[in-house]
Design a protein around this motif. Structure first.
Motif, PDB file in Angstrom:
ATOM      1  N   ALA A   1      23.872 -17.968 -14.514  1.00  0.00           N
ATOM      2  CA  ALA A   1      24.419 -18.795 -13.773  1.00  0.00           C
ATOM      3  C   ALA A   1      23.762 -20.306 -14.066  1.00  0.00           C
ATOM      4  O   ALA A   1      24.381 -21.606 -14.092  1.00  0.00           O
ATOM      5  CB  ALA A   1      24.067 -18.847 -12.344  1.00  0.00           C
ATOM      6  N   GLU A   2      22.546 -20.565 -14.373  1.00  0.00           N
ATOM      7  CA  GLU A   2      21.924 -21.465 -14.666  1.00  0.00           C
ATOM      8  C   GLU A   2      22.580 -22.122 -15.996  1.00  0.00           C
ATOM      9  O   GLU A   2      22.085 -23.188 -16.463  1.00  0.00           O
ATOM     10  CB  GLU A   2      20.537 -21.430 -14.505  1.00  0.00           C
ATOM     11  N   GLN A   3      22.654 -20.990 -17.131  1.00  0.00           N
ATOM     12  CA  GLN A   3      22.830 -21.122 -18.945  1.00  0.00           C
ATOM     13  C   GLN A   3      24.760 -21.660 -18.234  1.00  0.00           C
ATOM     14  O   GLN A   3      24.847 -22.500 -18.830  1.00  0.00           O
ATOM     15  CB  GLN A   3      23.095 -19.635 -18.903  1.00  0.00           C
ATOM     16  N   LYS A   4      25.014 -21.133 -17.040  1.00  0.00           N
ATOM     17  CA  LYS A   4      26.989 -21.578 -17.472  1.00  0.00           C
ATOM     18  C   LYS A   4      26.750 -23.002 -16.884  1.00  0.00           C
ATOM     19  O   LYS A   4      27.682 -23.945 -17.862  1.00  0.00           O
ATOM     20  CB  LYS A   4      27.914 -20.567 -16.180  1.00  0.00           C
ATOM     21  N   LYS A   5      26.308 -23.357 -15.993  1.00  0.00           N
ATOM     22  CA  LYS A   5      26.167 -24.617 -15.370  1.00  0.00           C
ATOM     23  C   LYS A   5      25.509 -25.236 -16.388  1.00  0.00           C
ATOM     24  O   LYS A   5      26.525 -26.481 -16.689  1.00  0.00           O
ATOM     25  CB  LYS A   5      25.676 -24.486 -14.398  1.00  0.00           C
ATOM     26  N   ARG A   6      24.400 -25.831 -17.070  1.00  0.00           N
ATOM     27  CA  ARG A   6      23.991 -26.194 -18.415  1.00  0.00           C
ATOM     28  C   ARG A   6      25.394 -26.269 -19.707  1.00  0.00           C
ATOM     29  O   ARG A   6      25.352 -27.404 -19.680  1.00  0.00           O
ATOM     30  CB  ARG A   6      22.749 -25.610 -19.215  1.00  0.00           C
TER      31      ARG A   6
END
Length: 84
Positions: A21-26
């Motif tokens: 989820a964090e990688q997709k957000k970045r």
């Protein structure tokens, strides 16, 4: 192709979901920044193409070569792709 069967603990699964989820957000943030930069990038490309047609570029030491307009490729219809 066969994969090695393995099991992940619930804590690991939860950590993976959080990381994904964090990688997709970045990634979405980076793509948005690149899209916002697109008008400037188009201007930079146009300036570069004009410069190499009028001034030219260094072939060797002080030898300059101008690029003829027919040597310039046409702009593709697709969106400018930036690899990061």
């Amino acid at each position: 192709m066969k994969f090695i069967a393995h099991k992940r603990s619930a804590a690991v699964e939860q950590w993976l979901r959080k990381e994904i989820a964090e990688q997709k957000k970045r990634y979405k943030k980076i793509v948005a920044e690149q899209d916002a930069l697109s008008p400037k990038r188009d201007k930079w490309v146009a300036e570069f193409l004009h410069r190499i047609q009028t001034r030219g570029y260094h072939v060797h030491f002080n030898q300059m070569r101008k690029i003829a307009p027919e040597e310039i490729p046409s702009k593709p219809k697709r969106k400018f792709k930036v690899v990061f």
